[in-house]
Design a protein around this motif. Structure first.
Motif, PDB file in Angstrom:
ATOM      1  N   LEU A  35      47.444  19.249  91.216  1.00 40.19           N
ATOM      2  CA  LEU A  35      46.745  19.174  92.497  1.00 40.19           C
ATOM      3  C   LEU A  35      47.473  18.230  93.457  1.00 40.19           C
ATOM      4  CD1 LEU A  35      43.054  19.061  91.231  1.00 40.19           C
ATOM      5  CD2 LEU A  35      44.004  20.819  92.748  1.00 40.19           C
ATOM      6  N   HIS A  36      47.989  17.116  92.931  1.00 36.26           N
ATOM      7  CA  HIS A  36      48.735  16.183  93.772  1.00 36.26           C
ATOM      8  C   HIS A  36      50.150  16.685  94.042  1.00 36.26           C
ATOM      9  CE1 HIS A  36      45.471  13.448  92.470  1.00 36.26           C
ATOM     10  NE2 HIS A  36      45.696  12.876  93.634  1.00 36.26           N
TER      11      HIS A  36
ATOM     12  N   MET B 243      42.806  17.800  99.510  1.00 35.59           N
ATOM     13  CA  MET B 243      41.634  17.153  98.908  1.00 35.59           C
ATOM     14  C   MET B 243      41.154  15.987  99.760  1.00 35.59           C
ATOM     15  SD  MET B 243      42.442  17.013  94.814  1.00 35.59           S
ATOM     16  CE  MET B 243      44.010  16.177  95.010  1.00 35.59           C
TER      17      MET B 243
ATOM     18  N   ILE C  63      45.220  17.253  87.294  1.00 35.80           N
ATOM     19  CA  ILE C  63      45.359  16.105  88.193  1.00 35.80           C
ATOM     20  C   ILE C  63      46.765  16.065  88.774  1.00 35.80           C
ATOM     21  CG2 ILE C  63      45.359  13.572  88.320  1.00 35.80           C
ATOM     22  CD1 ILE C  63      43.263  13.650  86.015  1.00 35.80           C
TER      23      ILE C  63
ATOM     24  N   VAL D  98      36.977  18.144  95.372  1.00 40.47           N
ATOM     25  CA  VAL D  98      37.350  18.895  94.178  1.00 40.47           C
ATOM     26  C   VAL D  98      36.936  18.129  92.934  1.00 40.47           C
ATOM     27  CG1 VAL D  98      39.267  19.928  92.897  1.00 40.47           C
ATOM     28  CG2 VAL D  98      39.323  19.894  95.406  1.00 40.47           C
TER      29      VAL D  98
ATOM     30  N   LEU E  43      38.752  13.621  94.949  1.00 40.94           N
ATOM     31  CA  LEU E  43      38.872  14.197  93.618  1.00 40.94           C
ATOM     32  C   LEU E  43      37.900  13.471  92.703  1.00 40.94           C
ATOM     33  CD1 LEU E  43      40.294  16.109  91.630  1.00 40.94           C
ATOM     34  CD2 LEU E  43      41.971  14.290  91.224  1.00 40.94           C
TER      35      LEU E  43
END
Length: 342
Positions: free
Chosen positions: A22-23, A29, A19, A5, A32
């Motif tokens: 997404l986590h 992922m 950021i 990603v 990243l």
């Protein structure tokens, strides 16, 4: 399967939220990659115990990526989204560059997830005010048939970026010290003020932001006959947009049923108890995934009308969260295939 990603515009306010989200949401992922302009390349960005070196966003940067989320402005998206798509990387774009392109789906996953299936390498994210407003209007549209609406937005300074947030904070500090306040991000002082001007003015007197509310709502809802008139206002709030809406529907509105359908909608949280002084406010909906809906009442000026108040974190549902939800949709519906299985 895990995906490589990229975030384009990783150093900006929305990039930082991407950021985190997404986590936080455990997106699958394998890698990243943080991308930005050449002047930001080489910077280090840290999230908890992880760190990345920002790379320059070039066409070649997308060769090994599966999904790239863009939040770097229209010109960057115009140049690089097609390059990403050409290289087999699905571009999820936060700018207005492709929203009204008939070949590009404009997606809010709670509303029109099926539209993503027609993507040709680019999927557009809606304008922040549109996304927040539709979290209140869509469940009502399904129940009563939305005909038209008027809206006044109360848009937080974070909608104009990190520098705009810093300007408000700097002006407040200057005021507290009795020092002059300076403005560069906005045409006027924003502290203790309201500016009825978001984006550029068109010849009809509306701004580009105000046109977006109508045009994007029509496309997302699949409702080309929808009519709307909006006044967009910048307010001295750091985060989360608020919108006052007066909507007219095709069918008579039952207030109890209206509250029920909003409370059941996955994108909304009903906060509507005026006897206890409970209604959505920006402080309460900053950093929340759902948008708050309250002050619901039968409109006294419209036939089959309803007045309501909607609040949502525009850095999240209006930008980063919606983009991550689109990426999650791509994965769940197998609309993107990793170039390398990890």
């Amino acid at each position: 399967m895990s995906y490589r990603v990229g975030i384009v515009g990783a150093t900006g306010a929305v990039g930082q939220e991407l950021i985190d989200l997404l986590h936080r949401r455990n997106f699958p992922m394998a890698e990243l990659v943080l991308l930005a302009s050449s002047r930001s390349a080489g910077k280090t960005i840290t999230w908890q115990d992880k760190s990345w070196t920002v790379q320059e966003a070039t066409p070649e940067a997308f060769d090994d990526l599966d999904i790239a989320i863009f939040s770097a402005g229209g010109s960057t998206s115009t140049d690089l989204c097609p390059e990403a798509a050409k290289r087999g990387c699905v571009a999820v774009d936060n700018s207005s560059a492709f929203r009204m392109d008939p070949t590009v789906p404009l997606v809010v996953p709670e509303i029109n997830p099926a539209a993503a299936r027609s993507h040709q390498g680019i999927i557009a994210n809606p304008n922040c005010s549109t996304a927040v407003a539709l979290m209140g209007l869509y469940p009502l549209h399904r129940e009563f048939g939305l005909k038209r609406f008027t809206a006044a937005t109360y848009q937080a300074v974070s909608g104009a970026g990190a520098a705009a947030m810093a300007e408000l904070e700097d002006q407040l500090r200057a005021w507290a010290k009795g020092e002059p306040m300076t403005s560069s991000e906005f045409p006027y002082q924003i502290a203790f003020n309201l500016i009825p001007h978001v984006d550029v003015f068109y010849d009809d007197g509306y701004t580009k932001e105000e046109h977006k509310m109508l045009n994007e709502s029509r496309k997302i809802l699949g409702h080309p006959e929808l009519r709307a008139s909006t006044t967009c206002v910048r307010v001295p709030v750091l985060r989360a947009h608020s919108i006052a809406v007066n909507a007219e529907f095709e069918r008579p509105v039952d207030l109890a049923r209206a509250r029920e359908v909003v409370s059941l909608f996955e994108g909304a949280e009903l906060v509507d108890d005026t006897a206890s002084k409970r209604y959505p406010m920006p402080l309460d909906f900053s950093g929340k995934e759902k948008c708050g809906v309250g002050r619901m009442r039968i409109d006294s000026a419209l036939d089959n009308g309803l007045a309501l108040w909607i609040v949502g974190d525009q850095l999240w549902k209006g930008a980063a969260l919606n983009a991550v939800q689109i990426a999650e949709l791509l994965v769940a519906d197998k609309l993107v295939t990793p170039k390398t299985t990890v």
